[in-house]
Motif scaffolding. Sequence first.
Motif, mmCIF file in Angstrom:
data_model
loop_
_atom_site.group_PDB
_atom_site.id
_atom_site.type_symbol
_atom_site.label_atom_id
_atom_site.label_comp_id
_atom_site.label_asym_id
_atom_site.label_seq_id
_atom_site.Cartn_x
_atom_site.Cartn_y
_atom_site.Cartn_z
ATOM 1 N N ASP A 210 8.332 6.096 6.075
ATOM 2 C CA ASP A 210 8.603 4.727 5.620
ATOM 3 C C ASP A 210 8.479 3.729 6.769
ATOM 4 O OD1 ASP A 210 9.097 2.807 3.726
ATOM 5 O OD2 ASP A 210 11.276 3.054 3.720
ATOM 6 N N VAL A 211 7.437 3.959 7.599
ATOM 7 C CA VAL A 211 7.172 3.093 8.753
ATOM 8 C C VAL A 211 5.691 2.733 8.759
ATOM 9 C CG1 VAL A 211 7.162 2.917 11.278
ATOM 10 C CG2 VAL A 211 9.019 4.153 10.128
ATOM 11 N N ALA A 212 5.385 1.488 9.086
ATOM 12 C CA ALA A 212 3.996 1.043 9.205
ATOM 13 C C ALA A 212 3.874 0.150 10.426
ATOM 14 C CB ALA A 212 3.551 0.285 7.958
ATOM 15 N N ALA A 213 2.639 0.057 10.940
ATOM 16 C CA ALA A 213 2.382 -0.793 12.105
ATOM 17 C C ALA A 213 1.086 -1.558 11.895
ATOM 18 C CB ALA A 213 2.300 0.038 13.377
ATOM 19 N N LEU B 99 -4.311 -1.133 10.758
ATOM 20 C CA LEU B 99 -3.153 -1.031 9.885
ATOM 21 C C LEU B 99 -2.870 0.452 9.678
ATOM 22 C CD1 LEU B 99 -1.072 -2.067 7.809
ATOM 23 C CD2 LEU B 99 -2.935 -2.246 6.157
ATOM 24 N N THR B 100 -1.680 0.919 10.069
ATOM 25 C CA THR B 100 -1.320 2.333 10.021
ATOM 26 C C THR B 100 0.002 2.490 9.289
ATOM 27 O OG1 THR B 100 -2.443 2.775 12.122
ATOM 28 C CG2 THR B 100 -0.807 4.380 11.399
ATOM 29 N N ILE B 101 0.035 3.442 8.342
ATOM 30 C CA ILE B 101 1.226 3.651 7.520
ATOM 31 C C ILE B 101 1.578 5.133 7.498
ATOM 32 C CG2 ILE B 101 2.253 3.368 5.216
ATOM 33 C CD1 ILE B 101 -0.092 1.351 4.666
ATOM 34 N N LEU C 57 0.817 -1.211 0.000
ATOM 35 C CA LEU C 57 0.000 0.000 0.000
ATOM 36 C C LEU C 57 0.851 1.260 0.000
ATOM 37 C CD1 LEU C 57 -2.794 -1.028 2.531
ATOM 38 C CD2 LEU C 57 -2.998 -0.864 0.041
ATOM 39 N N ALA C 58 2.077 1.165 0.466
ATOM 40 C CA ALA C 58 2.970 2.318 0.468
ATOM 41 C C ALA C 58 3.743 2.452 -0.831
ATOM 42 C CB ALA C 58 3.948 2.216 1.640
ATOM 43 N N ARG C 59 4.072 1.331 -1.464
ATOM 44 C CA ARG C 59 4.986 1.366 -2.607
ATOM 45 C C ARG C 59 4.385 0.885 -3.914
ATOM 46 N NH1 ARG C 59 10.862 -0.649 -0.289
ATOM 47 N NH2 ARG C 59 10.973 0.807 1.483
#
Length: 461
Positions: free
Chosen positions: A312-315, A305-307, A243-245
Motif C-alpha cells: 500500500d505504498v507508491a512513489a 510511477l511505482t506502486i 491504479l491501486a484501488r
Amino acid sequence: MTTAQEPLLPGTQRALLHRIAVAQAEGRAPSLAAAVVRGGRTVWHGARTSVEGHAPDENVQYRIGSITKTFTAVLVMRLRDEGVLDLGDPLDTYLPGTGVGEATIAELLAHTAGLAAESPAPWWERTPGSLRPELRDVLGEQPRLHPVGRRHHYSNTGYTLLGALVEEVRGAPWEEVLRREILEPLGLNRTSAQPQPPHAGGWAVHPWADALMPEPVEDLGRMAPAGQLWSTTGDLARFAVFLARGDERVLSAESVREMRTPAAPMEAADVVDGAGYGLGMQIQTRDGRLLVGHSGSLPGFLANLTISVEDDVAAVVLANCTSGPLLGAVGADLVRIVAEAEPRIPEPWRPLPEVDRAVLELAGQWYWGTQAFALRVTADGLVALAPLTGGGRRSRLRSNGDGTWTGLEGYFAGELLRPVRRPDGSLSHLDLGSFVFTRQPYDSEAPVPGGVDPEGWRGIG
C-alpha cells in the motif's frame, strides 16, 4: 498505535530525502521532485534543484512521457466495461483501413501486436506532430515487424492507434475525452496536454561537462496518446491511488487489477530482469517485491510511477533532463524505504459477519492423489486452495452463486470447482477442472480417476 494515516517517521523522511538527493546529484538533474503515497494519501514530498531557492513543489508540471499510455489504456478499459467493445476484437472492427487491423485491442494494449516501436523518421519526439497528420504517416510503409501476438515489442505507434480508437468510438478528440472521463473525476487539475505554469523547462545535460542545453517542446499531434501529457507529483500521487484501488467514477477495482495482470509473453531478458507488461502498465519484481506502474521519457524529461499494492505504498519521481538519474530504481527504492522502515500494519482480525454453512463445509484438508491441500474461506468472500507444504498449484476462487467456484489465478485460473455430493447429500469430493480432491488420499469411496487398488495401502514386504 501507528496507522497508515500518520506522518512518516523523521528517520524515514530523511532516508527518502537522502535517496533523491543522491539521485539528483549523481544523475546531474537540473531538478528532481518526488512524492510518496501510503494508505491512499500523499505522506511525503521532496525535491532537489540546481537553482538555490527554486525547489519545485507538488504543483510544478513536468512532462511525463509514456505514463500517458496508462491514461490511454484506462480510456480503452472504460469502453470495454461499458460493453462498447471487447478486448479480443480486432482493431479493424472499429478503425478500418490502418493496414494492421488484424491485431486485437488487447494486443495493442500489451504491446504484442507486432508493431514497430517508433514512427518513420524524423524522430517523432523532437519534431512537430504536424509532420505526421494521418495514421498512415505514423505507421509508415512497414508498420509491423513481428507476428501478431507472438512477442512483447514496445510500440509507441500502437498507442497512437488506441488513441484514434477512443476518438472514433467517442466521437471527440482524445484530449477532450481524457479530461472528461479521467482527469476531472479524479481531480487531476494539474495534468494537461499542454504545459501550464508553473512548469519545469526541459534540459539536455552534456555527458562530459556540467553544461546545459534546452530541449525543444513539441506538440506530438497524432502521437499524443503515447506520450503527450504534463503532470505533477501531486496529481500522479492521486493517480497512483486510483491504479491501486480503482474508483467507480472511472474504472472499477477489478478492472485496474486486470490492467496490473501480466498480459504479454516475456522475452529472455525480461525473465532475468523480472519485468513484464499488463494492459497499459509495466510490471517488475525487485528485491522480492511486486511493483507495477509506468516509466516515461521525452527529450528534457524523465518520469516514473511505482506502486506496491501489497505494501500500500507508491512513489512518483520526476526530473527535467533527457538522461541521467535512473528514476525506475529511485522509485523502487522510495517504496522499499517506506515499506521496510514502516511496514504496513494489518487490519485487526475480525470474524465473518455471517457464515454460509455450505461454504464452511468445503473448508479444511483435501488430497489430490497423495498431495495434501488446504481450502480456506477468506474474509473477502472467496475461498483459497493451496498445498499444505512447499510450492505447487494454488488459487483463490470466486463463487458463481450456484454452488460452484471459478479460479482467479495461476494454474486454476478460469477453471471450475464443483463440490460433488452423495445421494444422501453428504459431501463426497471436489472436482476442479477434472482433478478429484478427496478427504483422504486416494479415497476408495470417491470416484478417483483410474480407480483405487482394492487391497489399499500396504508395506513393502
